[in-house]
Scaffold this motif. Structure first.
Motif, short mmCIF file in Angstrom:
data_model
loop_
_atom_site.label_atom_id
_atom_site.label_comp_id
_atom_site.label_asym_id
_atom_site.label_seq_id
_atom_site.Cartn_x
_atom_site.Cartn_y
_atom_site.Cartn_z
N ALA A 165 0.70 -1.20 -0.06
CA ALA A 165 0.07 0.08 -0.20
C ALA A 165 0.90 1.43 0.04
O ALA A 165 0.13 2.27 -0.27
CB ALA A 165 -0.78 0.14 1.25
N MET A 166 2.23 1.06 0.10
CA MET A 166 3.02 2.35 0.36
C MET A 166 3.31 3.16 -1.06
O MET A 166 3.27 2.53 -2.39
CB MET A 166 4.42 1.78 0.63
N PRO A 167 2.97 4.44 -1.08
CA PRO A 167 2.99 5.13 -2.34
C PRO A 167 4.42 5.10 -3.18
O PRO A 167 5.43 5.03 -2.23
CB PRO A 167 2.68 6.74 -1.80
N ARG A 168 4.26 4.92 -4.29
CA ARG A 168 5.42 4.95 -5.09
C ARG A 168 6.35 3.80 -4.80
O ARG A 168 7.45 3.76 -5.25
CB ARG A 168 6.48 6.25 -4.93
N GLN A 169 5.89 2.95 -4.38
CA GLN A 169 6.74 1.40 -3.95
C GLN A 169 5.90 0.30 -4.97
O GLN A 169 6.04 -0.86 -4.28
CB GLN A 169 6.78 1.18 -2.39
N GLY A 170 4.88 0.57 -5.71
CA GLY A 170 4.20 -0.38 -6.28
C GLY A 170 5.10 -1.35 -7.60
O GLY A 170 6.21 -0.86 -7.82
N LEU A 171 4.44 -2.42 -7.81
CA LEU A 171 5.06 -3.23 -8.96
C LEU A 171 5.19 -2.35 -10.15
O LEU A 171 6.15 -2.87 -11.24
CB LEU A 171 4.78 -4.58 -9.05
N GLY A 172 4.56 -1.41 -10.33
CA GLY A 172 4.81 -0.68 -11.59
C GLY A 172 5.66 0.16 -11.58
O GLY A 172 6.23 0.67 -12.83
N ASN A 173 6.06 0.85 -10.40
CA ASN A 173 7.28 1.38 -10.23
C ASN A 173 8.44 0.62 -10.84
O ASN A 173 9.53 1.11 -11.34
CB ASN A 173 7.73 1.77 -8.88
N ALA A 174 8.62 -0.64 -10.25
CA ALA A 174 9.76 -1.62 -10.74
C ALA A 174 9.62 -1.82 -12.14
O ALA A 174 10.56 -1.78 -12.95
CB ALA A 174 9.64 -3.03 -10.01
N ALA A 175 8.34 -2.03 -12.77
CA ALA A 175 8.36 -2.16 -14.37
C ALA A 175 9.16 -0.85 -15.21
O ALA A 175 9.53 -1.02 -16.06
CB ALA A 175 6.80 -2.29 -14.77
N ILE A 176 8.34 0.19 -14.53
CA ILE A 176 9.01 1.34 -15.06
C ILE A 176 10.79 1.48 -15.06
O ILE A 176 11.24 1.76 -16.01
CB ILE A 176 8.60 2.91 -14.55
N ALA A 177 11.13 1.43 -13.86
CA ALA A 177 12.75 0.91 -13.72
C ALA A 177 13.26 0.19 -14.72
O ALA A 177 14.51 0.43 -15.14
CB ALA A 177 13.12 0.77 -12.39
N ALA A 178 12.56 -0.99 -14.96
CA ALA A 178 12.97 -2.13 -15.71
C ALA A 178 13.16 -1.67 -17.42
O ALA A 178 14.03 -1.83 -17.79
CB ALA A 178 12.28 -3.32 -15.61
N VAL A 179 12.02 -1.07 -17.82
CA VAL A 179 11.96 -0.97 -19.16
C VAL A 179 11.73 0.61 -19.82
O VAL A 179 11.99 0.62 -20.98
CB VAL A 179 10.93 -1.76 -19.85
N ALA A 180 11.69 1.61 -18.94
CA ALA A 180 11.39 2.79 -19.56
C ALA A 180 12.94 3.25 -19.99
O ALA A 180 13.95 3.01 -19.64
CB ALA A 180 11.10 3.61 -18.34
N ASN A 181 12.68 4.07 -21.00
CA ASN A 181 13.99 4.78 -21.59
C ASN A 181 14.30 5.79 -20.56
O ASN A 181 13.57 6.31 -19.71
CB ASN A 181 13.74 5.47 -23.03
N GLU A 182 15.46 6.64 -20.94
CA GLU A 182 15.73 7.95 -19.96
C GLU A 182 14.86 9.04 -19.59
O GLU A 182 14.93 9.56 -18.71
CB GLU A 182 17.11 8.35 -20.43
N GLU A 183 14.14 9.25 -20.94
CA GLU A 183 13.18 10.46 -20.87
C GLU A 183 12.19 9.99 -20.05
O GLU A 183 11.60 11.00 -19.36
CB GLU A 183 12.93 10.75 -22.29
N GLN A 184 11.59 8.80 -20.10
CA GLN A 184 10.54 8.52 -19.59
C GLN A 184 10.87 8.52 -17.93
O GLN A 184 10.22 8.77 -17.15
CB GLN A 184 10.01 6.94 -20.04
N LEU A 185 12.19 7.85 -17.63
CA LEU A 185 12.45 7.98 -16.27
C LEU A 185 12.26 9.11 -15.71
O LEU A 185 11.97 9.37 -14.46
CB LEU A 185 14.10 7.22 -16.05
#
Length: 401
Positions: free
Chosen positions: A101-121
């Motif tokens: 339930a912690m803000p900004r600690q969701g698995l979606g955040n790990a997904a962004i960290a894994a595959v986003a490009n530098e601009e998206q990060l």
């Protein structure tokens, strides 16, 4: 082999344990009974974590679980995946639901960290991202996703339905898996960041659950939902040769984290059961043969051995990600082992504690309920074993189902 926690992460691990003990534990029962109520107390903790990340080259939390930049150093590297894992283990010793339930600690955040490009990060920094993969007709087989994304100018139009989205009703955005062209199969699946409030995106159901009740779990529908093309994570090109590998890399980072959750809650159950059995007269002398100790002691020893195996496999999977080693098989091994061990350990600890274990005066019964999801989400036990078999036998998904 040096199996100690790396020196640079010991402070982080200790702080996470303190948070679990002094912050999560006192709130556990409150939000277990108040399902769907948002734990406001977590806002301050999340803000403190954001502050730590702002001043540190090695960020902590789900957003640090990435292979990005790994391998740039000479020799062995202990990086973001390991730091995220160690934090998760300790926090889930406190409460799995509160961590989820912690803000900004969701698995979606790990997904962004894994595959986003530098601009998206850079652009998505600070967002709280949920993860939306599962569909009504698509559970463990992620390649069977039916949600579509059709290019329309500078946008993609999403249509479909997602279920069992953790934090989907609270998060700022949702990482949605959708197909650009269903005729091309799994190679066309991409992930999109859909911001909360985007027209065409709506929460349709709030689930009531066995455990992790501090966390919300929802169903979301997408009806002609227009998402900026810039929110497609990673490469927009469909690479049939590479296939599903790009988007599946997310799991290489998130599955060790879920395994870490299982390791954490299992350790909580073992620690508390040991305390209760000690009060009941168990001596716990490891020098004695299992044949001459009580059944309760022998059972706890066996559970501790299973837990240690799960812990080491999980640490290995995260360490391999930090060092840019292929870890898909190891991530699935860790997830399969830790999920099963957490279920067995927490249920057996309820049994060993007798009436105390079954009642609400102790958290043992809650940990048993919370642990069940850890053998299911991010790929069920059965799917993990199938993935491991494919890797060992050198077969693809069409050859071994």
């Amino acid at each position: 082999m040096n199996l100690e926690i790396p020196k640079k992460f010991r402070g982080l691990s200790h702080q996470a344990h303190q948070v679990a003990q002094q912050y999560f534990r006192p709130l556990s029962r409150k939000y277990d009974k108040a399902e769907h109520a948002y734990p406001r107390e977590l806002d301050l903790l999340a803000a403190l974590l954001d502050g730590m990340n702002a001043g540190s080259p090695e960020t902590v939390g789900a957003g640090s679980a990435s292979k990005r930049g790994a391998g740039a150093e000479e020799g062995v590297r202990n990086g973001g995946n390991l730091s995220a894992l160690l934090g998760v283990m300790e926090l889930c010793w406190g409460d799995v639901g509160l961590l989820l339930a912690m803000p900004r600690q969701g698995l979606g955040n790990a997904a962004i960290a894994a595959v986003a490009n530098e601009e998206q990060l850079a652009r998505l920094r600070g967002t709280w991202a949920a993860m939306a993969i599962t569909e009504p007709g698509c559970g463990s087989d992620s390649a069977a996703i039916r949600t579509t994304a059709v290019k329309d100018g500078d946008h993609y139009v999403l249509n479909g339905e997602k279920i069992f989205v953790t934090s989907g009703g609270r998060a700022d955005s949702v990482v949605v898996w959708a197909s650009l062209d269903r005729s091309l199969g799994r190679a066309a699946i991409k992930s999109f960041v859909v911001e909360k409030g985007t027209p065409g995106m709506s929460v349709t159901r709030l689930e009531k659950k066995l455990g992790i009740k501090a966390s919300d779990t929802v169903s979301i529908s997408f009806n002609d939902c227009r998402v900026p093309a810039a929110n497609l994570l990673g490469n927009a090109e469909i690479d049939v040769q590479k296939g599903f590998a790009g988007v599946m890399e997310t799991f290489d980072n998130t599955r060790p984290l879920v395994a870490g959750m299982a390791v954490g809650v299992a350790k909580a159950a073992l620690d508390r059961t040991r305390e209760l059995l000690s009060k009941a007269g168990c001596r716990f002398d490891y020098r004695k043969s299992l044949l001459v100790v009580s059944h309760a002691e022998a059972t706890l020893y066996r559970l501790e051995a299973e837990w240690e195996a799960a812990r080491l496999l999980t640490l290995k999977a995260a360490w391999m990600a930090d060092n840019r080693l292929p870890n898909s098989k190891e991530a699935s091994i860790a997830k399969a082992k830790a999920g099963r061990v957490a279920n067995e350990v927490t249920l057996k600890c309820v049994e060993l504690a007798g009436a105390l274990g079954y009642g609400e005066d102790e958290l043992l019964e809650k940990w048993a309920r919370d642990s069940k999801i850890l053998d299911i989400f991010e790929g069920t036990q059965q799917i993990q074993l199938l993935i491991v078999a494919r890797r060992l036998l050198g077969k693809n998904s069409s050859e071994l189902k």
